[in-house]
Design a protein around this motif. Structure first.
Motif, PDB file in Angstrom:
ATOM      1  N   HIS A  14       0.817  -1.219   0.000  1.00  0.00           N
ATOM      2  CA  HIS A  14       0.000   0.000   0.000  1.00  0.00           C
ATOM      3  C   HIS A  14       0.847   1.264   0.000  1.00  0.00           C
ATOM      4  O   HIS A  14       0.391   2.326  -0.429  1.00  0.00           O
ATOM      5  CB  HIS A  14      -0.934  -0.003   1.216  1.00  0.00           C
ATOM      6  CG  HIS A  14      -0.212   0.114   2.524  1.00  0.00           C
ATOM      7  ND1 HIS A  14       0.460  -0.941   3.096  1.00  0.00           N
ATOM      8  CD2 HIS A  14      -0.042   1.161   3.372  1.00  0.00           C
ATOM      9  CE1 HIS A  14       1.011  -0.553   4.239  1.00  0.00           C
ATOM     10  NE2 HIS A  14       0.722   0.722   4.419  1.00  0.00           N
ATOM     11  N   PRO A  63      -3.476  -4.717   3.436  1.00  0.00           N
ATOM     12  CA  PRO A  63      -4.147  -4.253   2.215  1.00  0.00           C
ATOM     13  C   PRO A  63      -4.510  -5.397   1.273  1.00  0.00           C
ATOM     14  O   PRO A  63      -3.758  -6.372   1.144  1.00  0.00           O
ATOM     15  CB  PRO A  63      -3.113  -3.327   1.572  1.00  0.00           C
ATOM     16  CG  PRO A  63      -1.793  -3.800   2.115  1.00  0.00           C
ATOM     17  CD  PRO A  63      -2.075  -4.278   3.497  1.00  0.00           C
ATOM     18  N   CYS A 111      -5.494  -3.113  -4.750  1.00  0.00           N
ATOM     19  CA  CYS A 111      -4.511  -2.026  -4.822  1.00  0.00           C
ATOM     20  C   CYS A 111      -3.848  -1.939  -6.197  1.00  0.00           C
ATOM     21  O   CYS A 111      -3.520  -0.846  -6.676  1.00  0.00           O
ATOM     22  CB  CYS A 111      -3.421  -2.236  -3.769  1.00  0.00           C
ATOM     23  SG  CYS A 111      -3.939  -2.025  -2.056  1.00  0.00           S
TER      24      CYS A 111
END
Length: 424
Positions: free
Chosen positions: A83, A304, A309
């Motif tokens: 992230h 994450p 992402c």
């Protein structure tokens, strides 16, 4: 600006030929339906897919296939800190310092997390200000937070709306409200860009007025990030939240994000805590007591989701190449050109409810069709049948968003001309 425009299609061709950002269109997949490339003007709802997205996702699938659990620590983009790869792009687009932003969760989850920290009502100061036509999810979140603290939304929720006969909210009316009722207001929660009208709010002025009255202030940037220039740090905004599947082109339901101003980085604010928000130095020691990371990362709950992402990483790279200021210049040209054509050809048959001033709108123009509801719906359906992808809002509004990364001036000319043909 209108003095420089022409209704001739050749003028659109000239603009496209001289557009320094024209090549970025080739970095996106343009939808094809019935063998015809669509004219996609719906980036305010779901942005198009960058062509590099599939490549990057396949790389992470390979990473998972070959390394399994070791992918958290090995490879070109280890998942443990994945992230953080998004932070430079998000800080650039929001006008924030790197520790002030984080990619995490979805928009409404982040809104709840921020309100837990920044809506701290007392008997004297317990109200929340939103706009009367706030997106339902924001209204639901705010109302439920009011109830969570034991207050009645009918007394604690202040909704501000346009004056009679107007479509957008005047900044002076927001400032006047804060001046008159500020001592009873705990939190101001408004959009950066209003989803229905496309109005961009004066976030700097609102934040200053709210703070002068002792209120916290946050913004929903779902329609603002990647659309208009933002300077959240300099504007002294307390918090902001966003999704990334609109102008940030990260795909349906992809990862959201939030901003927390640096002055709150180490404050002992109430929060809902999670393992991933714990101090990185001792996270894997599994301590019993929560010690938040200083900055926005301290509001993280879980590690994450890599495959949510990755598309954002692909899109942020395109923004880095293009530059937000150059994109903004083209955006203003595209919307100015669209407004000129519609007003030249359709006059009183439509009303453009999006403000005209450059600092009061983004990519989107919202058109009210001045006809019956049934005919208005039919006009929109005819646009769709001609492969012009716009969207419809009851009872008679069409939203059109020429996005500078992948829309061209000829797109604008053709959708305006199609509306002229259908309506006349």
């Amino acid at each position: 600006m209108n003095n420089h425009f022409s209704t001739e299609r050749g003028f659109a061709t000239q603009l496209d030929n001289s557009d320094p950002l024209a090549l970025f269109r080739k970095q996106f997949h343009i939808p094809v339906r019935n063998g015809v490339e669509q004219t996609y003007l719906c980036g305010h709802s779901l942005g198009l897919q960058p062509k590099r997205t599939a490549e990057l996702i396949n790389e992470e699938l390979t990473q998972w296939q070959r390394r399994a659990v070791d992918g958290h620590f090995e490879g070109p983009r280890p998942w443990l800190s994945y992230h953080e790869l998004l932070t430079p792009g998000l800080s650039e687009l929001t006008g924030a310092q790197a520790p002030e932003v984080v990619a995490m969760n979805s928009l409404s989850v982040n809104l709840h997390l921020m309100l837990i920290s920044f809506y701290q009502p007392t008997k004297q100061r317990y109200k929340i200000v939103i706009e009367d036509s706030a997106f339902p999810s924001d209204r639901y979140a705010v109302t439920s937070q009011i109830r969570l603290h034991g207050f009645d939304p009918t007394a604690a929720l202040i909704t501000i709306k346009p004056r009679d006969g107007e479509d957008t909210i005047r900044t002076e009316d927001i400032l006047s409200l804060l001046q008159s009722e500020g001592l009873s207001i705990a939190t101001v929660m408004l959009p950066g860009v209003q989803y229905l009208t496309g109005q961009a709010f004066d976030m700097k002025a609102i934040a200053a007025a709210a703070h002068a009255q002792g209120c916290s202030v946050g913004f929903d940037l779902a329609h603002a990030i990647g659309n208009i220039p933002l300077h959240l740090h300099d504007w002294n905004v307390d918090f902001a939240i966003w999704c990334s599947y609109k102008y940030l082109n990260s795909g349906p339901g992809s990862i959201g994000g939030c901003f927390v101003h640096q002055r709150h980085a180490t404050e002992n604010l109430p929060r809902l805590a999670g393992w991933w928000g714990h101090d990185k130095a001792s996270r894997f020691e599994m301590p019993a007591e929560f010690s938040p990371i200083a900055g926005a990362e301290g509001w993280q709950l879980s590690n994450p989701p890599i495959f949510a992402c990755t598309p954002l990483l692909a899109s942020l790279d395109v923004f880095r190449q293009a530059g937000m200021h150059q994109l903004r210049d083209k955006s203003l040209q595209l919307t100015g050109y669209l407004r000129f054509l519609l007003q030249s050809w359709l006059g009183g048959e439509i009303s453009i409810i999006t403000p005209q001033q450059n600092d009061a709108h983004g990519c989107q123009l919202s058109l009210r069709l001045n006809t019956t509801v049934d005919r208005a719906r039919n006009i929109h359906q005819q646009l769709l049948s001609r492969e012009f992808v716009t969207d419809w809002r009851e009872p008679n509004i069409i939203r059109i968003a020429p996005v500078p990364l992948y829309n061209c001036y000829d797109d604008v000319w053709r959708v305006a001309n199609a509306l002229r043909e259908i309506m006349q």
